[in-house]
Design a protein around this motif. Structure first.
Motif, PDB file in Angstrom:
ATOM      1  N   ILE A   1      38.339  69.545 152.062  1.00 22.91           N
ATOM      2  CA  ILE A   1      38.833  69.913 153.722  1.00 22.91           C
ATOM      3  C   ILE A   1      38.688  68.551 154.288  1.00 22.91           C
ATOM      4  N   PHE A   2      37.583  67.500 154.239  1.00 24.89           N
ATOM      5  CA  PHE A   2      37.146  67.173 155.194  1.00 24.89           C
ATOM      6  C   PHE A   2      38.253  65.438 154.973  1.00 24.89           C
TER       7      PHE A   2
ATOM      8  N   ALA B   1      42.804  62.109 155.007  1.00 23.78           N
ATOM      9  CA  ALA B   1      44.349  61.378 154.803  1.00 23.78           C
ATOM     10  C   ALA B   1      45.284  61.915 155.389  1.00 23.78           C
ATOM     11  N   CYS B   2      45.284  63.159 156.157  1.00 30.05           N
ATOM     12  CA  CYS B   2      46.599  63.720 157.563  1.00 30.05           C
ATOM     13  C   CYS B   2      46.842  62.446 158.134  1.00 30.05           C
ATOM     14  N   ILE B   3      45.330  62.298 158.915  1.00 30.71           N
ATOM     15  CA  ILE B   3      45.218  61.046 159.703  1.00 30.71           C
ATOM     16  C   ILE B   3      45.656  60.225 159.468  1.00 30.71           C
ATOM     17  N   VAL B   4      45.088  59.055 158.497  1.00 25.09           N
ATOM     18  CA  VAL B   4      45.429  57.730 158.139  1.00 25.09           C
ATOM     19  C   VAL B   4      46.898  57.593 157.160  1.00 25.09           C
ATOM     20  N   GLY B   5      48.038  58.839 156.698  1.00 27.81           N
ATOM     21  CA  GLY B   5      48.375  58.781 156.300  1.00 27.81           C
ATOM     22  C   GLY B   5      49.722  59.070 156.802  1.00 27.81           C
TER      23      GLY B   5
ATOM     24  N   ALA C   1      42.790  64.697 167.017  1.00 28.48           N
ATOM     25  CA  ALA C   1      42.011  66.430 167.414  1.00 28.48           C
ATOM     26  C   ALA C   1      42.589  67.285 166.805  1.00 28.48           C
ATOM     27  N   LEU C   2      43.625  66.817 166.292  1.00 28.33           N
ATOM     28  CA  LEU C   2      44.470  68.311 165.818  1.00 28.33           C
ATOM     29  C   LEU C   2      43.977  68.483 164.050  1.00 28.33           C
ATOM     30  N   ALA C   3      44.066  67.404 163.469  1.00 27.34           N
ATOM     31  CA  ALA C   3      43.505  67.344 162.402  1.00 27.34           C
ATOM     32  C   ALA C   3      42.077  67.763 161.548  1.00 27.34           C
TER      33      ALA C   3
END
Length: 234
Positions: A49-50, A55-59, A65-67
């Motif tokens: 999960i971490f 990955a969602c932040i970078v990609g 904050a949301l991620a």
């Protein structure tokens, strides 16, 4: 038995009681022998999960904050950690501090106080080289963080740095990075950052030790930051 700062103690007992004792006695935990076996499945799930949040932040460009909020909610929903442990791990004082200081920072900007301070700072720095301007912004932020929490200092100095950068026709990114470094580099007092205060007791440090050892480090940080930012944004 007289216990002095810097002594190492070996303590045995239930995990809950050890945690309560460490907090009340202001003991810094440096190692733990935990006889409870590691839950490899839960650990793998939390790591996955971490990694997905990063990955969602970078990609995908998702807000950090949301991620990370989504990651925390998912960990709690899947019961990968006990709800009591999740609740205890939240530092409510930091949340209250942020909630209180963000409106203060916004009022500092909306009331025009940031523009007035930026005008005064711009007049003082007009005509000076970029490296001096950035060193001054970093130093002002660092000095302010001695009296305020570093989070509050960054909230107040951020709008001021942007206004000053526009007046001086320098990159706002460079000014904000100077503020970031200044707010994180208070080595002169134990109250400028919570980490400074955390090591004061176990290390047996005095208030004056921070200024004596921190002053050369502050000079080095400000100089390196100003030179590096000038090379990047000059």
């Amino acid at each position: 038995m007289r216990i002095r700062a810097g002594d190492q103690l070996y303590i045995r007992g239930p995990q809950s009681e050890l945690g309560a004792f460490s907090a009340s006695a202001r003991v810094l935990e440096i190692d733990r022998h935990d006889p409870v076996p590691t839950a490899h499945g839960r650990a793998a799930g939390i790591l996955a999960i971490f990694a997905a949040a990063i990955a969602c932040i970078v990609g995908l460009g998702l807000s950090p904050a949301l991620a990370f909020t989504g990651a925390a909610v998912l960990i709690a929903a899947l019961r990968l950690l006990p709800s009591e442990e999740i609740y205890r791990s939240i530092d409510w004082s930091v949340i209250v501090l942020l909630a209180a200081m963000i409106p203060v920072g916004q009022s500092f900007e909306n009331s025009g106080a940031a523009a007035i301070a930026a005008q005064w700072l711009g007049e003082m720095l007009t005509g000076l080289p970029l490296v001096v301007v950035l060193a001054a912004l970093c130093s002002v932020t660092l000095v302010l963080s001695i009296f305020l929490n570093n989070v509050a200092t960054a909230i107040i100095m951020g709008p001021l740095a942007i206004d000053a950068a526009n007046l001086l026709h320098v990159s706002p990114d460079a000014a904000l990075l100077a503020v970031l470094i200044g707010a994180s580099s208070d080595f002169l007092t134990p109250i400028g950052h919570q980490n400074n205060l955390l090591v004061m007791g176990p290390g047996g440090y005095r208030f004056s030790d921070y200024a004596r050892m921190g002053a050369p480090l502050v000079v080095a940080v400000v100089a390196c930051a100003a030179i590096t930012l000038t090379l990047l944004y000059g």
